[in-house]
Design an enzyme around this catalytic site. Structure first.
Site, short mmCIF file in Angstrom:
data_model
loop_
_atom_site.label_atom_id
_atom_site.label_comp_id
_atom_site.label_asym_id
_atom_site.label_seq_id
_atom_site.Cartn_x
_atom_site.Cartn_y
_atom_site.Cartn_z
N ASP A 1 14.12 17.25 -0.53
CA ASP A 1 14.01 18.17 0.59
C ASP A 1 15.35 18.90 0.68
OD1 ASP A 1 13.05 19.39 2.98
OD2 ASP A 1 14.15 17.90 4.15
N ASP B 1 16.86 21.11 3.94
CA ASP B 1 17.54 21.01 5.24
C ASP B 1 17.71 19.56 5.65
OD1 ASP B 1 17.60 23.95 6.31
OD2 ASP B 1 15.57 23.68 5.54
N SER C 1 10.66 22.36 0.20
CA SER C 1 11.05 22.64 1.58
C SER C 1 9.87 23.15 2.39
CB SER C 1 12.17 23.68 1.60
OG SER C 1 12.47 24.08 2.91
N ASN C 2 9.75 22.67 3.62
CA ASN C 2 8.76 23.20 4.55
C ASN C 2 9.23 24.47 5.23
OD1 ASN C 2 6.82 21.29 4.07
ND2 ASN C 2 7.01 20.24 6.03
N ASN C 3 10.45 24.87 4.99
CA ASN C 3 11.00 26.08 5.60
C ASN C 3 10.31 27.31 5.00
OD1 ASN C 3 12.65 28.25 6.44
ND2 ASN C 3 14.41 26.90 6.60
N HIS D 1 12.68 21.63 15.12
CA HIS D 1 13.83 21.57 14.22
C HIS D 1 15.10 21.37 15.04
CE1 HIS D 1 11.25 22.88 10.97
NE2 HIS D 1 10.87 23.91 11.69
N LYS E 1 4.58 19.79 3.18
CA LYS E 1 4.64 18.33 3.32
C LYS E 1 4.19 17.91 4.72
CE LYS E 1 8.92 18.84 2.51
NZ LYS E 1 10.39 18.64 2.44
N ASP F 1 14.77 13.57 4.67
CA ASP F 1 15.39 13.12 5.91
C ASP F 1 14.39 12.94 7.04
OD1 ASP F 1 14.99 15.99 6.18
OD2 ASP F 1 16.27 15.87 7.96
#
Length: 296
Positions: free
Chosen positions: A25, A27, A58-60, A182, A213, A238
């Site tokens: 991941d 962030d 990344s889910n961003n 977040h 995810k 994380d």
């Protein structure tokens, strides 16, 4: 069974020795805000020298792949290729290319709740966006999908328009991820895409397809481009409810790093409650700790 053991010493050398690659991941794992986690760039260099593949999930959804690659470089992560980076925006574009209903000669449009990075990823995939001037002249194409991403300008008007499109039973509802919030640098929280998707689902009575995810769909996107044996791959993240659950669902060995959202006490509480899909196999204080398990 995952037991949330600290990864160090002989166990660390054994786990990394058996691993062919690592999914990270971003962030809270590689960086926090505009600062790289100390030792993270050096770890990636060591993994490359050891012949271990590193991929990033990344889910961003705020950045298109080229912009995400620039961020890696800006924060000191050199030598990476854009092809190693997988975001929920990229995977959403792939899913819509696969499943967008409508005849080939009359492709539908996507109504997007999200920022310019998400829109850029969709355009790069050849998708048409509702209200996009780049779609050209003529009659507006029929909206055949609503995509919910991270939208700092989410509003009642946007919610109402999304629901209007979703009255069409053939219109897809897709969300980039379900992250509810977040963390911010001052210790506060900002709503995440999951909060926005929940609003659209509640108002429309529809259930979203989620690509990020912990959905295995993101792993499907990766394996379309890379040959990966999940039994010999680590998932390092994380967040227990996204990264660790994702790793378990895809058959990987999971490692929680404590530089981001989830705390060790939360993992131990899940272990005590028997919720093993939310318990990492191992944890480290920081991903820099993994460097000790690699041979020079």
């Amino acid at each position: 069974m995952a037991r949330c053991e600290r990864l160090r010493g002989a166990a660390l050398r054994d786990v990394l020795g058996r691993a062919q690659g690592v999914l990270f991941d971003c962030d809270g794992v590689l960086w926090n805000g505009e600062r790289a986690v100390p030792g993270a760039p050096e770890l990636l260099e060591r993994l490359a020298r050891a012949g271990k593949a590193a991929l990033f999930v990344s889910n961003n959804s705020r950045r298109a792949r080229p912009e995400l690659a620039l961020r890696f470089a800006r924060l000191g992560f050199g030598g990476l290729r854009a092809e190693q980076l997988f975001s929920s925006a990229l995977c959403a574009a792939r899913l819509l290319r696969q499943r967008l209903p409508g005849p080939p000669d009359a492709p539908g449009a996507v109504f997007v709740l999200g920022g310019e990075g998400l829109r850029a990823e969709l355009r790069a995939a050849g998708l048409r966006l509702a209200g996009d001037p780049s779609a050209g002249d003529g009659a507006a194409p029929r909206v055949r999908a609503v995509l919910v991403g991270y939208d700092e300008h989410f509003s009642f008007a946007k919610l109402r328009e999304a629901c209007a499109h979703l009255r069409d039973p053939e219109c897809l509802l897709v969300a980039t991820d379900r992250d509810p919030w977040h963390p911010l640098s001052d210790g506060s929280r900002t709503p995440g895409t999951g909060s926005l998707a929940a609003a659209v689902e509640t108002a429309s009575g529809r259930q979203a397809l989620v690509v990020g995810k912990p959905s295995p769909y993101m792993f499907e996107c990766i394996t379309e481009n890379f040959s990966i044996d999940p039994a010999r791959t680590l998932m390092v993240g994380d967040r227990l409810e996204t990264d660790i659950l994702f790793g378990h669902r895809c058959g990987m060995t999971t490692v929680l790093t404590l530089t981001g959202v989830s705390r060790l006490e939360e993992a131990q509480a899940y272990l005590a409650a028997g919720q093993h899909d939310l318990v990492p196999h191992y944890y480290v204080e920081s991903i820099a700790d993994l460097t000790e398990g690699l041979e020079d």
